[in-house]
Design a protein around this motif. Structure first.
Motif, short mmCIF file in Angstrom:
data_model
loop_
_atom_site.label_atom_id
_atom_site.label_comp_id
_atom_site.label_asym_id
_atom_site.label_seq_id
_atom_site.Cartn_x
_atom_site.Cartn_y
_atom_site.Cartn_z
N ASP A 1 0.84 -1.20 0.00
CA ASP A 1 0.00 0.00 0.00
C ASP A 1 0.87 1.25 0.00
O ASP A 1 1.51 1.58 1.01
CB ASP A 1 -0.91 -0.02 1.23
CG ASP A 1 -1.95 1.08 1.21
OD1 ASP A 1 -1.80 2.04 0.42
OD2 ASP A 1 -2.91 1.00 2.01
N ALA A 2 0.90 1.94 -1.11
CA ALA A 2 1.73 3.15 -1.22
C ALA A 2 1.30 4.24 -0.26
O ALA A 2 2.11 5.10 0.11
CB ALA A 2 1.69 3.67 -2.65
N MET A 3 0.06 4.20 0.17
CA MET A 3 -0.45 5.25 1.06
C MET A 3 0.20 5.20 2.44
O MET A 3 0.31 6.22 3.12
CB MET A 3 -1.96 5.15 1.18
CG MET A 3 -2.62 6.28 1.95
SD MET A 3 -2.38 7.89 1.16
CE MET A 3 -3.56 7.76 -0.19
N LEU A 4 0.63 4.03 2.87
CA LEU A 4 1.23 3.92 4.20
C LEU A 4 2.53 4.71 4.27
O LEU A 4 2.80 5.39 5.27
CB LEU A 4 1.47 2.45 4.54
CG LEU A 4 0.22 1.58 4.67
CD1 LEU A 4 0.60 0.15 5.00
CD2 LEU A 4 -0.72 2.14 5.72
N GLY A 5 3.34 4.62 3.23
CA GLY A 5 4.57 5.40 3.21
C GLY A 5 4.29 6.89 3.21
O GLY A 5 4.94 7.66 3.92
N TYR A 6 3.29 7.29 2.44
CA TYR A 6 2.92 8.71 2.39
C TYR A 6 2.44 9.20 3.75
O TYR A 6 2.83 10.28 4.21
CB TYR A 6 1.83 8.92 1.33
CG TYR A 6 1.20 10.30 1.40
CD1 TYR A 6 1.87 11.40 0.90
CD2 TYR A 6 -0.05 10.48 1.99
CE1 TYR A 6 1.31 12.66 0.98
CE2 TYR A 6 -0.62 11.74 2.07
CZ TYR A 6 0.07 12.83 1.56
OH TYR A 6 -0.49 14.07 1.65
N ALA A 7 1.60 8.40 4.41
CA ALA A 7 1.09 8.79 5.73
C ALA A 7 2.24 8.96 6.72
O ALA A 7 2.25 9.91 7.53
CB ALA A 7 0.10 7.75 6.23
N GLY A 8 3.22 8.07 6.64
CA GLY A 8 4.38 8.21 7.51
C GLY A 8 5.15 9.48 7.23
O GLY A 8 5.67 10.12 8.15
#
Length: 397
Positions: A233-240
């Protein structure tokens, strides 16, 4: 003038403005600027980036005599759903100050110019102050032409669609050679003048600031049938990265913001295969900003992502002698630094004598429809700008 500009590019939904470079709205704003110049008998010329210049007097003759002109003005574009004052106040005030000087019978000893810089906010193509960056050589023409908007349209394509020759872009020493001093008036983008209880201030400097693109890879998949342990999930890196930017800013004593994100494929029920965010970081210390960005970069790379620096503007002190002269002419008004970037800063970094005036913003809010300045303070700004132009254009520089 303010009433004429008020409806141009205004969103009926938000009440803010969507005035982006090389669009129909931008064309209307450029036509308005040209019309105001024509009404005052000023000829309008475009430089190699499309910035608009109008002169009271002959700048080339003056430059040959070694008596370069005094320029004021700002920009007319906006951030998405931005306020009415950021940029346009400086342009309208420039025309109003010129009117005051003429009404008072002033005859300039050196030319006075008014400029409308294009694409100051960088809202469409992602790089702020593109208009001044290109003509000063701070950004190459090739890079400018290759910048893309959210729809994949390059700046070169947008220029061609607007009836311009993208091959003409480039550093413009002829235009820069006409400028002896540049004074930009701008609404303040904070609460400094509210706290100081003063309608006008002179700028000391612009903090170093930059923009970075953060790209996170992933794998598209079904949001309902893919087990959590099987997801990329690419969104997890962004959220971090969003959380890391906040923590880094606190740790290093600066400010950092991730205010724009693009998600692919962008479905509510789809795991993102790619997420791109943009980081804006600024502070009084360039070292602090760089350290904060390094912390974010480390987190992004640990998440398998990649960071690309899209722009960086170093600490920009305005010309101390010119700023002191402006302050003295205005009777010792306050001096303020700012974290907001401006075309004045790009010109200052290019070696042009530059100063700025700020007009009080009682809300302290900017890049928002809540941005505001009282009419009485705006008129104080016009009077201050007129006094400065009279001083600089009417006596030895």
């Amino acid at each position: 003038m303010w009433a004429d500009l008020q409806p141009v590019g205004r969103s009926a939904h938000s009440g803010g403005y969507r005035r982006f470079a090389w669009t129909r709205t931008d064309h209307d704003l450029r036509e308005w600027f040209a019309g105001e110049c024509t009404a005052r008998g000023l000829d309008v010329t475009d430089d190699r980036m499309g910035n608009q210049w109008a002169w009271w007097g002959e700048p080339d003759d003056a430059a040959r005599r070694g008596d370069k002109g005094v320029v004021t003005g700002s920009h007319l574009d906006s951030v998405p759903d931005g306020g009415a004052f950021d940029g346009p106040l400086g342009v309208v005030s420039a025309f109003a100050a010129l009117d005051v000087l003429r009404d008072n019978g002033f005859q300039p000893a050196r030319p006075i110019g008014i400029v409308n810089f294009v694409d100051e906010e960088g809202a469409r193509f992602g790089v702020a102050c593109a208009g001044s960056r290109v003509i000063t050589g701070a950004m190459t023409a090739d890079r400018a032409r290759g910048l893309t908007d959210a729809d994949g349209v390059t700046m070169a394509e947008a220029l061609e669609a607007a009836g311009r020759d993208a091959r003409h872009l480039g550093r413009d020493d002829e235009t820069l050679g006409r400028i002896g001093a540049f004074v930009e008036l701008h609404v303040e983008q904070g609460r400094g003048l509210v706290d100081l209880e003063n309608p006008v201030a002179v700028a000391t400097d612009i903090w170093p600031h930059g923009r970075w693109r953060l790209d996170f890879p992933g794998e598209a998949n079904h949001a309902g049938t893919t087990r959590l342990e099987d997801r990329q999930d690419a969104m997890l890196g962004y959220a971090g990265a969003v959380l890391a930017a906040r923590e880094a800013a606190i740790s290093h004593g600066c400010v950092a913001t991730i205010g724009k994100v693009e998600v692919t494929p962008g479905g509510v029920n789809a795991i993102p295969s790619a997420v791109t965010g943009w980081l804006d970081a600024r502070g009084a210390s360039p070292r602090a900003v760089r350290r904060a960005v390094a912390d974010v970069r480390s987190m992004v790379e640990q998440a398998g992502g990649h960071v690309t620096e899209e722009s960086w503007t170093p600490s920009t002190p305005f010309d101390p002698a010119l700023s002191d002269r402006v302050r003295d002419r205005l009777g010792g008004v306050p001096m303020l630094g700012t974290g907001a970037g401006h075309d004045a800063g790009i010109l200052a970094n290019a070696g042009i004598r530059t100063a700025m005036l700020f007009v009080r913003n009682p809300t302290g809010v900017s890049h928002s429809p809540l941005e505001f300045a009282e009419l009485s303070d705006c008129l104080e700004g016009v009077a201050a700008l007129g006094a400065v132009l009279e001083d600089l254009a009417g006596a030895p520089a």
